[in-house]
Scaffold this active site. Structure first.
Site, PDB file in Angstrom:
ATOM      1  N   ARG A  79       0.862  -1.193   0.000  1.00 17.10           N
ATOM      2  CA  ARG A  79       0.000   0.000   0.000  1.00 17.10           C
ATOM      3  C   ARG A  79       0.899   1.244   0.000  1.00 17.10           C
ATOM      4  NH1 ARG A  79      -4.169  -0.316   4.722  1.00 17.10           N
ATOM      5  NH2 ARG A  79      -5.101  -1.968   3.459  1.00 17.10           N
ATOM      6  N   ARG A 148      -2.258   6.389   9.700  1.00 19.92           N
ATOM      7  CA  ARG A 148      -2.242   5.863   8.321  1.00 19.92           C
ATOM      8  C   ARG A 148      -2.395   6.998   7.301  1.00 19.92           C
ATOM      9  NH1 ARG A 148      -4.193   0.334   8.035  1.00 19.92           N
ATOM     10  NH2 ARG A 148      -3.361  -0.760   9.846  1.00 19.92           N
ATOM     11  N   LYS A 212      -4.158   0.682  14.754  1.00 12.76           N
ATOM     12  CA  LYS A 212      -4.163   1.639  13.637  1.00 12.76           C
ATOM     13  C   LYS A 212      -4.867   2.938  14.032  1.00 12.76           C
ATOM     14  CE  LYS A 212      -6.431  -1.291  10.907  1.00 12.76           C
ATOM     15  NZ  LYS A 212      -7.337  -1.927   9.911  1.00 12.76           N
ATOM     16  N   LYS A 214      -6.481   6.669  12.160  1.00 11.64           N
ATOM     17  CA  LYS A 214      -6.817   7.238  10.847  1.00 11.64           C
ATOM     18  C   LYS A 214      -7.292   8.681  10.957  1.00 11.64           C
ATOM     19  CE  LYS A 214      -7.959   2.745   8.974  1.00 11.64           C
ATOM     20  NZ  LYS A 214      -8.980   1.870   8.353  1.00 11.64           N
ATOM     21  N   CYS A 433     -14.973  -3.486  -1.028  1.00  5.80           N
ATOM     22  CA  CYS A 433     -13.594  -3.736  -0.590  1.00  5.80           C
ATOM     23  C   CYS A 433     -12.981  -4.782  -1.508  1.00  5.80           C
ATOM     24  CB  CYS A 433     -13.588  -4.226   0.848  1.00  5.80           C
ATOM     25  SG  CYS A 433     -14.253  -5.880   1.019  1.00  5.80           S
ATOM     26  N   CYS A 439      -7.592 -10.992   0.141  1.00  5.01           N
ATOM     27  CA  CYS A 439      -7.738 -10.650   1.556  1.00  5.01           C
ATOM     28  C   CYS A 439      -7.907 -11.912   2.410  1.00  5.01           C
ATOM     29  CB  CYS A 439      -8.933  -9.719   1.769  1.00  5.01           C
ATOM     30  SG  CYS A 439      -9.128  -9.339   3.518  1.00  5.01           S
ATOM     31  N   CYS A 477     -16.361  -8.883   4.791  1.00  7.32           N
ATOM     32  CA  CYS A 477     -16.383  -9.256   6.214  1.00  7.32           C
ATOM     33  C   CYS A 477     -16.731  -8.014   7.028  1.00  7.32           C
ATOM     34  CB  CYS A 477     -15.043  -9.862   6.636  1.00  7.32           C
ATOM     35  SG  CYS A 477     -13.801  -8.656   7.120  1.00  7.32           S
ATOM     36  N   CYS A 481     -14.099  -2.265   5.425  1.00  9.95           N
ATOM     37  CA  CYS A 481     -13.114  -1.505   4.638  1.00  9.95           C
ATOM     38  C   CYS A 481     -13.730  -0.603   3.570  1.00  9.95           C
ATOM     39  CB  CYS A 481     -12.111  -2.451   4.010  1.00  9.95           C
ATOM     40  SG  CYS A 481     -11.184  -3.390   5.241  1.00  9.95           S
TER      41      CYS A 481
HETATM   42 FE1  SRM Z   1      -9.204  -2.378   5.763  1.00 16.50          FE
HETATM   43  C1  SRM Z   1      -7.841  -5.026   7.368  1.00 16.50           C
HETATM   44  C2  SRM Z   1      -8.205  -3.567   2.820  1.00 16.50           C
HETATM   45  C3  SRM Z   1      -9.924   0.620   4.371  1.00 16.50           C
HETATM   46  C4  SRM Z   1     -11.066  -1.543   8.523  1.00 16.50           C
HETATM   47  N1  SRM Z   1      -8.135  -3.995   5.200  1.00 16.50           N
HETATM   48  C5  SRM Z   1      -7.623  -4.948   6.019  1.00 16.50           C
HETATM   49  C6  SRM Z   1      -6.717  -5.906   5.237  1.00 16.50           C
HETATM   50  C7  SRM Z   1      -5.313  -5.383   5.311  1.00 16.50           C
HETATM   51  C8  SRM Z   1      -6.824  -7.387   5.636  1.00 16.50           C
HETATM   52  C9  SRM Z   1      -5.861  -7.932   6.646  1.00 16.50           C
HETATM   53  O1  SRM Z   1      -5.705  -7.354   7.740  1.00 16.50           O
HETATM   54  O2  SRM Z   1      -5.281  -8.982   6.367  1.00 16.50           O
HETATM   55  C10 SRM Z   1      -7.329  -5.722   3.821  1.00 16.50           C
HETATM   56  C11 SRM Z   1      -6.401  -6.029   2.635  1.00 16.50           C
HETATM   57  C12 SRM Z   1      -7.186  -6.592   1.473  1.00 16.50           C
HETATM   58  C13 SRM Z   1      -6.430  -6.687   0.215  1.00 16.50           C
HETATM   59  O3  SRM Z   1      -6.244  -7.834  -0.272  1.00 16.50           O
HETATM   60  O4  SRM Z   1      -6.046  -5.672  -0.346  1.00 16.50           O
HETATM   61  C14 SRM Z   1      -7.906  -4.338   3.923  1.00 16.50           C
HETATM   62  N2  SRM Z   1      -8.972  -1.583   3.960  1.00 16.50           N
HETATM   63  C15 SRM Z   1      -8.631  -2.266   2.843  1.00 16.50           C
HETATM   64  C16 SRM Z   1      -8.807  -1.415   1.600  1.00 16.50           C
HETATM   65  C17 SRM Z   1      -7.772  -1.711   0.512  1.00 16.50           C
HETATM   66  C18 SRM Z   1     -10.245  -1.630   1.074  1.00 16.50           C
HETATM   67  C19 SRM Z   1     -10.502  -1.160  -0.340  1.00 16.50           C
HETATM   68  O5  SRM Z   1     -11.025  -1.984  -1.086  1.00 16.50           O
HETATM   69  O6  SRM Z   1     -10.216  -0.025  -0.691  1.00 16.50           O
HETATM   70  C20 SRM Z   1      -8.734  -0.013   2.233  1.00 16.50           C
HETATM   71  C21 SRM Z   1      -7.326   0.509   2.306  1.00 16.50           C
HETATM   72  C22 SRM Z   1      -7.292   1.874   2.892  1.00 16.50           C
HETATM   73  C23 SRM Z   1      -5.949   2.522   2.849  1.00 16.50           C
HETATM   74  O7  SRM Z   1      -5.545   2.940   1.760  1.00 16.50           O
HETATM   75  O8  SRM Z   1      -5.326   2.673   3.895  1.00 16.50           O
HETATM   76  C24 SRM Z   1      -9.244  -0.307   3.631  1.00 16.50           C
HETATM   77  N3  SRM Z   1     -10.235  -0.707   6.368  1.00 16.50           N
HETATM   78  C25 SRM Z   1     -10.511   0.371   5.596  1.00 16.50           C
HETATM   79  C26 SRM Z   1     -11.528   1.176   6.208  1.00 16.50           C
HETATM   80  C27 SRM Z   1     -12.140   2.448   5.625  1.00 16.50           C
HETATM   81  C28 SRM Z   1     -11.387   3.687   6.006  1.00 16.50           C
HETATM   82  O9  SRM Z   1     -10.349   3.624   6.681  1.00 16.50           O
HETATM   83  O10 SRM Z   1     -11.821   4.763   5.619  1.00 16.50           O
HETATM   84  C29 SRM Z   1     -11.876   0.538   7.394  1.00 16.50           C
HETATM   85  C30 SRM Z   1     -13.007   0.964   8.363  1.00 16.50           C
HETATM   86  C31 SRM Z   1     -12.664   2.141   9.171  1.00 16.50           C
HETATM   87  C32 SRM Z   1     -11.970   1.737  10.425  1.00 16.50           C
HETATM   88  O11 SRM Z   1     -10.755   1.551  10.393  1.00 16.50           O
HETATM   89  O12 SRM Z   1     -12.652   1.594  11.462  1.00 16.50           O
HETATM   90  C33 SRM Z   1     -11.043  -0.636   7.489  1.00 16.50           C
HETATM   91  N4  SRM Z   1      -9.381  -3.117   7.641  1.00 16.50           N
HETATM   92  C34 SRM Z   1     -10.237  -2.663   8.602  1.00 16.50           C
HETATM   93  C35 SRM Z   1     -10.163  -3.539   9.748  1.00 16.50           C
HETATM   94  C36 SRM Z   1     -10.973  -3.402  11.052  1.00 16.50           C
HETATM   95  C37 SRM Z   1     -10.290  -2.485  12.004  1.00 16.50           C
HETATM   96  C38 SRM Z   1     -10.976  -2.449  13.340  1.00 16.50           C
HETATM   97  O13 SRM Z   1     -10.896  -1.437  14.040  1.00 16.50           O
HETATM   98  O14 SRM Z   1     -11.585  -3.435  13.758  1.00 16.50           O
HETATM   99  C39 SRM Z   1      -9.232  -4.555   9.404  1.00 16.50           C
HETATM  100  C40 SRM Z   1      -8.804  -5.743  10.281  1.00 16.50           C
HETATM  101  C41 SRM Z   1      -7.839  -5.363  11.344  1.00 16.50           C
HETATM  102  O15 SRM Z   1      -7.310  -4.266  11.418  1.00 16.50           O
HETATM  103  O16 SRM Z   1      -7.608  -6.238  12.185  1.00 16.50           O
HETATM  104  C42 SRM Z   1      -8.773  -4.266   8.075  1.00 16.50           C
HETATM  105 FE1  SF4 Z   2     -10.883  -7.915   3.691  1.00 16.08          FE
HETATM  106 FE2  SF4 Z   2     -12.948  -7.635   5.287  1.00 16.08          FE
HETATM  107 FE3  SF4 Z   2     -11.526  -5.510   4.591  1.00 16.08          FE
HETATM  108 FE4  SF4 Z   2     -13.056  -6.647   2.817  1.00 16.08          FE
HETATM  109  S1  SF4 Z   2     -13.784  -5.675   4.691  1.00 16.08           S
HETATM  110  S2  SF4 Z   2     -10.906  -6.044   2.491  1.00 16.08           S
HETATM  111  S3  SF4 Z   2     -12.934  -8.767   3.367  1.00 16.08           S
HETATM  112  S4  SF4 Z   2     -10.795  -7.178   5.809  1.00 16.08           S
END
Ligand code: SRM
Ligand code: SF4
Length: 570
Positions: A79, A148, A212, A214, A433, A439, A477, A481
């Site tokens: 990323r 981030r 994390k 944000k 997502c 993922c 899930c 995201c």
């Molecule tokens: Fe996310 C984890 C993709 C925005 C909440 N996110 C992941 C991971 C890295 C999976 C992992 O931990 O193994 C995913 C990688 C998938 C892949 O194959 O690329 C992933 N998140 C993404 C992206 C690429 C989704 C997309 O399709 O665009 C976004 C990348 C953002 C960036 O450039 O930094 C992405 N993730 C978000 C958002 C939205 C936002 O930030 O505006 C959220 C919800 C907001 C939040 O953080 O509360 C989000 N991602 C999570 C979480 C849950 C965090 C939590 O507090 O519980 C995880 C899992 C974790 O952290 O354990 C996660």
């Molecule tokens: Fe992966 Fe769940 Fe985030 Fe989708 S919402 S990219 S399935 S961690």
């Protein structure tokens, strides 16, 4: 042996890994150089995140490989750090080249305005990172327990105020970068300076944050960044055409776990008003308060939203005031009306143009009839302005001169992409997502299912709602995201083919949606929602959005929901 309930809980395993890592170095250098395996150790896997990398495997291949007695098909996701989503044409071309040479080969725009590469083999990681470095791009702090990628406004040329907000977001991003040289040593072969000044993480400390973190900057009336979902937010207050300062928001977050009632999405609280010169001081105080008071024993309870939920907003505000020396003023009036990107051509205040191009799920690749990667590369080759990645996974071609406007039009038309923006507004607004196959946490399809989901709903919307903006978001899930809990129609993956369905968020991102069905197939959801959508078309009051109508008419009140909104200060 009885357990003393008052005894301190043990720290989460990641805390030990961070402590022992010598400021994010660990054993990474040696493990990356080890060509005998495609992977890194479990501890290093946690550390790679701080360097913007996730170890993954191709889940489509898992079963066949297992049957053949082979190892998983491992690779890495990288990323990029790209504050406010700004990339130059030269950077675009280099990233496009690198995607072909060492990745899947696609580029993926994320919901936080940056690029991801998928499918990068361990042996190619240094080539990728060194290649990015040639155009001054890196992946430092793109993931991990740090601040981030900072989100910011996407069309700065539109007005000097928006440019100022962009600069403030960039300044906070720069200010909050980790100080360790680990990234430069591991990936760019920078030598360790023996006998030099000892490295100190002045803001983070040696164990960084509990989880994390944000940040986003929003410019009303647009809430494109979904400010209330951020740990830390700055809402620009514009008075008499000038940027007076910001309302500060804290404690938003969306991630949940199915079946764990102690996890929940939460909208941020508005703390109050500050002036521009106070941004970094207040941001640092918010971050260090979370550093010192966030839960380091349970990663499912470690985000700032839980610290604030547990300790209260008043306590948090007082702590931030005391640490920063800034007293918050009364929150000033603001109003969000939309989360939608601007599509097509728009003129800026400085006489240049910008073009908003819709890219479904942010996936930039060439497929027959949809050569998005080739078209954008050709545009990058002649463009003299910038590219801006949007929080809705789209791209804005920004700062276009009068002379170049027809050239860009011609490129888009030649590749058949001039019609990309003339789709239903449901499609233009939809987010998904990544989910499968990369993922590791996906329980259901998301990006790959989105075209089919949209088509099914478009058929229902033909009943007179095609030009209405309804936000539909899908995730594989409950981590959220694609921010599905802020969608008017939100699908959250539960199991293959099954989703929890949420309805009733406001279109402007100020109210969370609520559970409508705990587990449903897409086809059943379409069948169930078709009459509801028809009823909405007939019964809504003037200007009433689908989410607002569902909230008013369809959904029962839920007194237990956490801070679901509506967030306003007016
Ligand atoms: Fe996310 C984890 C993709 C925005 C909440 N996110 C992941 C991971 C890295 C999976 C992992 O931990 O193994 C995913 C990688 C998938 C892949 O194959 O690329 C992933 N998140 C993404 C992206 C690429 C989704 C997309 O399709 O665009 C976004 C990348 C953002 C960036 O450039 O930094 C992405 N993730 C978000 C958002 C939205 C936002 O930030 O505006 C959220 C919800 C907001 C939040 O953080 O509360 C989000 N991602 C999570 C979480 C849950 C965090 C939590 O507090 O519980 C995880 C899992 C974790 O952290 O354990 C996660
Ligand atoms: Fe992966 Fe769940 Fe985030 Fe989708 S919402 S990219 S399935 S961690």
């Amino acid at each position: 042996m009885s357990i003393d309930p008052a005894a301190p809980k043990p720290l989460a395993a990641n805390e030990g890994i961070k402590t022992a890592s010598n400021l994010l170095r660990g054993n990474l250098k040696a493990e990356i150089a080890d060509a005998t395996t495609a992977t890194v150790s479990a501890d290093s896997e946690q550390l790679t995140k701080f360097h913007g990398l996730y170890q993954q495997d191709d889940r489509d291949q898992r079963i066949a490989l297992k049957r053949a007695g082979k190892d998983k098909a491992y690779s890495f996701m990288l990323r990029v750090r790209l504050p406010g989503g700004k990339a130059t044409p030269r950077q675009w071309i280099v990233l496009d080249d690198l995607a072909d040479k060492v990745a899947s080969p696609s580029l993926r725009i994320t919901t936080r305005q940056t690029f991801q590469f998928h499918g990068v083999l361990k042996g190619n990681l240094k080539t990728l990172i060194k290649g990015m470095h040639t155009v001054l791009l890196d992946s430092i702090a793109a993931c991990g327990d740090v601040n981030r990628n900072v989100m910011g406004p996407v069309n700065p040329e539109q007005s000097p105020v928006i440019e100022q907000v962009y600069q403030d977001s960039k300044n906070w991003s720069d200010y909050s970068l980790p100080k360790t040289r680990a990234y430069h040593e591991i990936w760019l072969d920078e030598e360790l300076v023996a006998g030099g000044e000892p490295e100190v993480e002045t803001m983070y400390g040696a164990t960084y944050l509990p989880r994390k973190f944000k940040t986003a900057f929003a410019v009303p009336p647009s809430n494109d960044v979904d400010i209330f979902s951020q740990d830390l937010g700055f809402i620009a207050i514009i008075e008499n055409g000038a940027l007076a300062g910001y309302n500060v928001t804290v404690g938003g977050g969306l991630g949940t776990s199915h079946g764990n009632a102690e996890t929940f999405p939460r909208l941020a609280d508005v703390l109050g008003f500050i002036t521009r010169d106070q941004v970094n001081r207040v941001a640092e105080a918010v971050l260090t308060t979370q550093r010192d008071h966030g839960d380091r024993t349970n990663r499912k309870h470690a985000r700032l939203k839980y610290t604030i939920q547990d300790k209260g907003v008043a306590w948090f505000k007082a702590e931030v005031e005391s640490r920063s020396g800034v007293r918050f003023g009364e929150a000033r009036a603001f109003q969000f009306t939309t989360i939608e990107d601007k599509h097509g051509w728009h003129k800026n205040a400085d006489g240049t143009w910008f073009y908003g191009l819709h890219i479904l799920s942010g996936r930039i690749k060439d497929i027959p009839g949809w050569p998005m990667k080739t078209a954008l590369r050709e545009i990058a080759a002649i463009h003299t302005g910038d590219f801006r990645l949007t929080p809705s996974q789209n791209v804005t071609i920004s700062g276009v001169t009068e002379a170049q406007k027809p050239v860009i039009d011609a490129i888009l038309a030649r590749h058949g992409l001039d019609k990309e923006n003339n789709r239903s507004r449901l499609r233009l607004n939809a987010l998904s997502c990544v989910a499968l196959p990369t993922c590791g946490l996906a329980l259901a399809e998301s990006e790959r299912a989105l075209p089919d989901i949209i088509s099914k709903f478009e058929t229902v919307l033909e009943a007179g709602l095609k030009d209405d903006a309804i936000s539909l978001r899908v995730t594989g899930c409950p981590n959220g995201c694609a921010r599905p809990y802020l969608a008017e129609i939100g699908f959250v993956g539960k199991a293959p083919g099954k989703y929890a369905l949420y309805l009733g968020a406001s279109y402007n991102g100020t109210r969370l949606n609520r559970l409508f069905s705990p587990s449903i197939t897409i086809d059943d959801a379409v069948t169930k929602l078709a009459p509801i959508i028809k009823r909405y078309a007939l019964e809504r009051s003037a200007g009433e959005g689908f989410g607002d109508w569902c909230d008013r008419v369809i959904l029962p009140r839920d007194a237990t929901a956490h801070n679901i909104g509506t967030q306003t200060a007016a």
